[in-house]
Every structure is written in C-alpha cells, then in structure tokens.
Design an enzyme around this catalytic site. Structure first.
Site, short mmCIF file in Angstrom:
data_model
loop_
_atom_site.label_atom_id
_atom_site.label_comp_id
_atom_site.label_asym_id
_atom_site.label_seq_id
_atom_site.Cartn_x
_atom_site.Cartn_y
_atom_site.Cartn_z
N CYS A 53 0.84 -1.18 0.00
CA CYS A 53 0.00 0.00 0.00
C CYS A 53 0.89 1.25 0.00
O CYS A 53 2.10 1.15 0.16
CB CYS A 53 -0.92 0.01 1.22
SG CYS A 53 -0.03 -0.18 2.77
N CYS B 152 3.10 1.78 3.02
CA CYS B 152 4.20 0.83 3.14
C CYS B 152 5.39 1.29 2.31
O CYS B 152 6.54 1.18 2.73
CB CYS B 152 3.75 -0.55 2.66
SG CYS B 152 2.17 -1.07 3.34
#
Lengths: 77, 338
Positions: A10, A13
C-alpha cells in the site's frame, strides 16, 4: 542489524520503505533492509495493521509511518 | 516547551470558533459589499452558497478529523481483537460493528486484519461485522453529510450503517460458512507475544490528531471543493425532472438499480459526496442516495479481489449478497419514511 518492512504494497508501506532507506543511509547505520510483501510472512509476526517495522525479528512499530526523527531513534537504540 | 504544546490546540480552537461562527457575516459582506452582486440572481445565490459552504465544511472536517485522530490512538486493531475474543455471536456483532467505526482501518490492511481475527478464534460473522462497518461508516462521509445535509442525515447514516453491519455479520455467522474460508487460513500460527505495547503520551496523541488532519484533509479537500462547486452550480440549472424521473420515488426499482450501479464502483468517501449532493438536489429521494453512497464506499471490486485470497467464491458472493440486500432494504425503509 536486520530491518524488515512488512507491507503488502500500500502507499504507506512504500513511504516507510523509502524513509527507512533514507534514515539508514543518512546516519550511516549498518543494516540490511528487506521488504516483506508476502501476507503469510506478515501474519506470522502477529501484525494486523500495515506497514510494520521489524528490527532483528522484533516488531517495533505497526500501522503507521513514523517521523524521520522517531525512526532514527528506533534504529539507533 | 511543554506548556507550549498544550497551548497550541487551545489557541487553534479559539480561532476555529471565531471563524466558524462569523462565516455567514463574512460571506454576506463579500457578496453584497465587496462584489456588489445583485441579490436574488442565480449566480449570486450560487456564489454565496459556495463561499459559505467551502470554509464551513473544511473547518468541520479539520476539527472532527483532529478529534477522531486522537480517539483512534486509543483503539489499535490488537486491542479491538482482544475485546472481541470470546464474545457470543450477537453481542460480538454489535461490538465489532461499533469498534469498526473507531479502529483505524485501511482497505489494504483488510487481509492481515481478517487473518488476525480468524486466527485468534473470533467467529466469522463477528469478523464480517467489523469488515463491513469499518469502511462503510467513514468519518469523512459522516462529517460531509453533517455539513451539507444536517445532523439528522448524518445520524441516519451511522445508524443504518451499524444495523447493516450487525445484521449482515449475524446472518453470515448463522449460515456457518467457516469451511468456505480458504483452508490455509486455519493453518496459520501467528506470534501472539504482545511485546511491550508502545507507550503513548498525551502529546503523542495530540500529534496523532495533527497527523490525521494532514493525511486525510490533505487528500480529500479537493473533492470537497469540487463537490460544493457542483452543488452550487447545479442549483437550479439542471432540469429538475430528469434525475427525479430516473431515480425518483415513484420508480420502484430506483433503490436496487442505484445499489447495483454502486457496488462495483469504488470511490473514497469524499469523492462520492459531490455526486450524492447533486442527486439529492435533483430530487432523488434520500434513501436512494444514501443507499447508492453506502454501496460505493462499503463494497468495491478492488476489496473483493483482495478478499478472494482468503475467501472461497461462495463465501465472497454471500458476503456481497447479504450486504447488498441490507443496503437495499435500508434504502426502501428511508424512502418510505421520508
């Protein structure tokens, strides 16, 4: 020192991955950084919210991206 | 330095109150005294609406997101899981739905969260209540509904969202579909050593509030401005009967139709508000508009694809089906009441 970034990919991240690389380089910390994207691996750490930061197999942070200062403190402790 | 950190939020709150309660005054002053626009004209009304609503909704957003950010620092997924462990089906569904509102959640964490819940023995139905409530009852959606349509609509949205999450989770629990979770899910052994929980001081929580504002408001402000601009422009310009005929109260299929359109669509809560505001403005009944909104932000194709990794097709379809039916029922109920 072994640093693992746990996150299935994501946006946050990726941010944490990038930030970790920056902080490590800037402060000359000796570490290998591994990005773990496999969900099975992530779950094994008991992590339920990504991204998470693992230092030497210990989860030190989960679910958020820290500030550069906080990250530096975590990495140099 | 310590007192300074305390002082800042208080000063900001003072400023906030000062601006918020003088918005109408400033707007009127701008429109009537500075631009000297003719009263009663469409463009004047539209502009007045826009200049007033944009700062109003943004101010509400900043304040509430700040508070929500602080509240959320008390609710981690780990704590929520602990609270849900060993709950019976019905109580568990209610608690999971409510915790779904306050626990920080992002759809990219849906899988780790699902696995973490199931792995620690939380019933499937309870897990689903959480997974339904968390994206659907979204703080941005609630604030925008409150800012643009008033507290009643916002309360209705939260209430019906909860009812759907509780009952859909309960139904899924009763259907006993555990065997339709991919079998590898049950083989996971996760590390349950809690480790030391992060020590969080009050200043950290306030910081969490600032971070939430930066992240969320930074992402959605543009949708809000567009939404209000569209709302202002559409005011009186589109033939009223067009939408109303298509999705109006008299057409019985308007609710299922708008839900079926909404399910595969995905938008964040802020992006959908402009559309909803136009729909309501154009005479689409409240129930239909809210049902459409719930379908868009509560269920989405990307989320289904992610969940397919852990759910077999039959369970996935049951999940989508039950939630869809729930949303449709809620839509009908509201169209009947209003």
């Amino acid at each position: 020192m072994e640093i693992k970034i746990l996150g299935p990919g994501c946006a946050k991240c990726k941010t944490l991955d990038k930030l970790t690389h920056e902080v490590v380089e800037k402060n000359g910390i000796k570490a290998t950084i591994i990005k773990v994207e496999d969900i099975m691996e992530i779950i094994k750490y008991g992590v339920m919210s990504t991204p998470a930061l693992v230092i030497d197999e210990k989860v030190v942070l989960k679910g958020r991206v820290p500030s550069a200062d906080e990250l530096k403190q975590l990495l140099t402790k | 330095m310590k007192s300074y950190k305390w002082l800042l939020p208080i000063i900001l709150l003072g400023l906030w109150i000062l601006i918020y309660f003088n918005l109408q005054l400033v707007t009127n002053w701008l429109i009537d005294d500075i631009f000297k626009l003719t009263q009663g004209k469409h463009i004047t009304d539209a502009l007045r609406f826009f200049i007033f609503e944009v700062p109003k909704v943004l101010l509400l957003l900043v304040l509430i997101i700040f508070v929500v950010g602080i509240i959320r620092s008390f609710f981690t997924p780990e704590r929520t899981r602990k609270a849900l462990e060993g709950r019976s089906l019905f109580t568990g569904n209610i608690m999971a739905s409510m915790l779904g509102i306050v626990t920080p959640f992002c759809s990219c964490s849906a899988i780790p969260l699902f696995l973490g819940f199931v792995e620690s023995g939380i019933p499937l139905g309870v897990t689903f209540s959480f997974l339904i409530a968390a994206p659907m009852i979204n703080e941005v959606a609630v604030i925008l509904l409150f800012g643009m349509f008033g507290w009643k609509v916002a309360a209705i949205y939260i209430g019906t969202g909860l009812v759907i999450a509780i009952s859909a989770g309960w139904v899924i629990g009763r259907l006993k579909l555990e065997k339709h979770v991919e079998s590898w899910v049950y083989e996971i052994k996760a590390d349950h050593a809690e480790g030391e929980e992060e020590k969080i001081r009050l200043t950290d929580r306030i910081q969490a509030g600032y971070t939430a504002v930066k992240e969320i408001v930074g992402k959605v402000w543009i949708y809000i401005i567009i939404g209000i601009a569209v709302g202002a422009a559409a005011h009186g310009y589109v033939p009223e009967s067009f939408m109303a005929n298509l999705m109006g109260k008299s057409t019985w299929y308007s609710v299922p139709l708008s839900v079926l359109i909404g399910v595969p669509l995905y938008s964040n809560a802020a992006g959908i508000i402009p559309i909803v505001s136009v729909l309501i403005e154009k005479g689409v009944p409240l129930g239909t508009a809210l049902a459409f909104m719930m379908a868009v932000i509560g269920l989405s194709l990307p989320e289904m694809i992610i969940l397919r990794k852990v759910l077999k097709m039959r369970l996935l379809l049951t999940f989508v089906g039950v939630v869809t039916i729930g949303i449709i029922i809620v839509g009908y109920i509201f169209n009947t009441i209003y």
